[in-house]
Scaffold this motif. Sequence first.
Motif, short mmCIF file in Angstrom:
data_model
loop_
_atom_site.label_atom_id
_atom_site.label_comp_id
_atom_site.label_asym_id
_atom_site.label_seq_id
_atom_site.Cartn_x
_atom_site.Cartn_y
_atom_site.Cartn_z
N UNK A 88 -0.47 5.54 -14.42
CA UNK A 88 -1.39 4.51 -13.93
C UNK A 88 -0.81 3.11 -14.14
N UNK A 89 -0.17 2.91 -15.29
CA UNK A 89 0.44 1.60 -15.56
C UNK A 89 1.62 1.35 -14.61
N UNK A 90 2.34 2.41 -14.27
CA UNK A 90 3.46 2.27 -13.33
C UNK A 90 2.96 1.81 -11.96
N UNK A 91 1.80 2.30 -11.55
CA UNK A 91 1.21 1.87 -10.29
C UNK A 91 0.82 0.39 -10.37
N UNK A 92 0.26 -0.01 -11.50
CA UNK A 92 -0.16 -1.40 -11.68
C UNK A 92 1.00 -2.37 -11.51
N UNK A 93 2.14 -2.08 -12.15
CA UNK A 93 3.25 -3.03 -12.10
C UNK A 93 3.87 -3.07 -10.71
N UNK A 94 3.90 -1.94 -10.01
CA UNK A 94 4.47 -1.97 -8.66
C UNK A 94 3.54 -2.70 -7.69
N UNK A 95 2.24 -2.53 -7.84
CA UNK A 95 1.30 -3.28 -7.02
C UNK A 95 1.45 -4.78 -7.25
N UNK A 96 1.61 -5.15 -8.51
CA UNK A 96 1.79 -6.56 -8.85
C UNK A 96 3.07 -7.09 -8.22
N UNK A 97 4.13 -6.33 -8.32
CA UNK A 97 5.40 -6.73 -7.71
C UNK A 97 5.26 -6.89 -6.20
N UNK A 98 4.63 -5.93 -5.55
CA UNK A 98 4.46 -6.01 -4.10
C UNK A 98 3.67 -7.25 -3.71
N UNK A 99 2.65 -7.57 -4.49
CA UNK A 99 1.85 -8.76 -4.20
C UNK A 99 2.71 -10.02 -4.23
N UNK A 100 3.61 -10.11 -5.21
CA UNK A 100 4.47 -11.29 -5.28
C UNK A 100 5.40 -11.37 -4.08
N UNK A 101 5.81 -10.23 -3.54
CA UNK A 101 6.73 -10.24 -2.40
C UNK A 101 6.07 -10.84 -1.16
N UNK A 102 4.80 -10.52 -0.94
CA UNK A 102 4.08 -11.12 0.19
C UNK A 102 4.08 -12.64 0.06
N UNK A 103 3.79 -13.14 -1.13
CA UNK A 103 3.75 -14.58 -1.35
C UNK A 103 5.14 -15.20 -1.25
N UNK A 104 6.14 -14.55 -1.88
CA UNK A 104 7.50 -15.08 -1.86
C UNK A 104 8.02 -15.22 -0.43
N UNK A 105 7.75 -14.23 0.40
CA UNK A 105 8.29 -14.25 1.75
C UNK A 105 7.68 -15.38 2.58
N UNK A 106 6.42 -15.71 2.30
CA UNK A 106 5.81 -16.85 2.98
C UNK A 106 6.49 -18.14 2.54
N UNK A 107 6.67 -18.29 1.23
CA UNK A 107 7.26 -19.52 0.70
C UNK A 107 8.71 -19.69 1.14
N UNK A 108 9.43 -18.57 1.27
CA UNK A 108 10.84 -18.63 1.65
C UNK A 108 11.06 -18.54 3.16
N UNK A 109 9.97 -18.32 3.91
CA UNK A 109 10.08 -18.11 5.36
C UNK A 109 11.06 -16.98 5.67
#
Length: 343
Positions: A88-109
């Motif tokens: 369950x914790x492994x799922x939490x950290x990957x979800x968190x990582x994926x969330x940052x990728x959505x934001x990063x890609x917007x900021x980096x275009x």
Amino acid sequence: MSPRRPLQSTPPAGAGWGVPGPSGALAERVGARMEAVEAQLRAAVAHSDRLADSTSRHLVEAGGKRVRPLLVLLAGELGDGAAPEVVEAAVVVELTHLATLYHDDVMDSAPLRRGAPAAQQVWGNNVAILTGDLLFARASRLVAALGPGAVEIQAATFERLCLGQLHETVGPDEGEDPVAHYLQVLSDKTGSLIATSALFGAMFGGCDQQVRDVVVAYGERVGVAFQLADDVLDLLGDDSGKRAGTDLRERVPTLPVLLARDAAARGDERAAAAVALVDGPLDADDELARAVAALRALPSTDVARARAQHCAQEAVDALAPLPDGEAKEAMAAFAAAIADRTR
């Protein structure tokens, strides 16, 4: 305490992960649990709302190295890796990582992520940002079920992720060492969540505080090594098809570029010429190729690779207080391979 363990040039065979994983019986156990992580991850991003379901599944289905959940599972093996909370914790950290990728890609275009069009290229910036927020919310719901201690760790990690992004965005203060600033950004943006991944594994595997402290120190250094290796790969391309110079074209600062700027400021003419190409137009393929070739020819690329290897060695050394065993061996080999990977 175990003696200092040198970096190994050949990691153990993986078990289908995008990065070197464990081998033998450990690989079978971790592989089975990784399948459970994948199933729970896909269930976690599923949504009754059609648009939210489509946008949330976008990066999960694009694949990825799954570095963070793999480290949760490996660190869990230092204790009771079969505990359901570890998965369950492994799922939490990957979800968190994926969330940052959505934001990063917007900021980096960024036009691409994991070989697929970045979410904002498909749905626009606003939808991509909101999808990242939605995934953070899902991660928060899951971590709440793991108890208040996990919630506190997740919140502190999220704070560091935001600070790292903030500091990367605004750049170093006047008079601040750009390289030191950059390494702190990497520690916050990448090292923090990888350290939390290892901590969650040890924590929910029932390990004591000493072991938890060890894996946090390990994870911090692995995270920095991982990103520094990415910096070098940006100049070389990789065997997954990523084109050399992607970060250069997107004007993302990397250690080889920062080192080249420092050398140029100290009067190195070759470095100054390379920096001029990096700062010039990079839209045309030949322009990008010239900038990449100029940077490759500088010592800064080898220095960046050596720094990645040094951080990986520090991660291996951090494991010394742990008793010898297959989980420790796998974590050490994983750290070593991170610095020399080709994708």
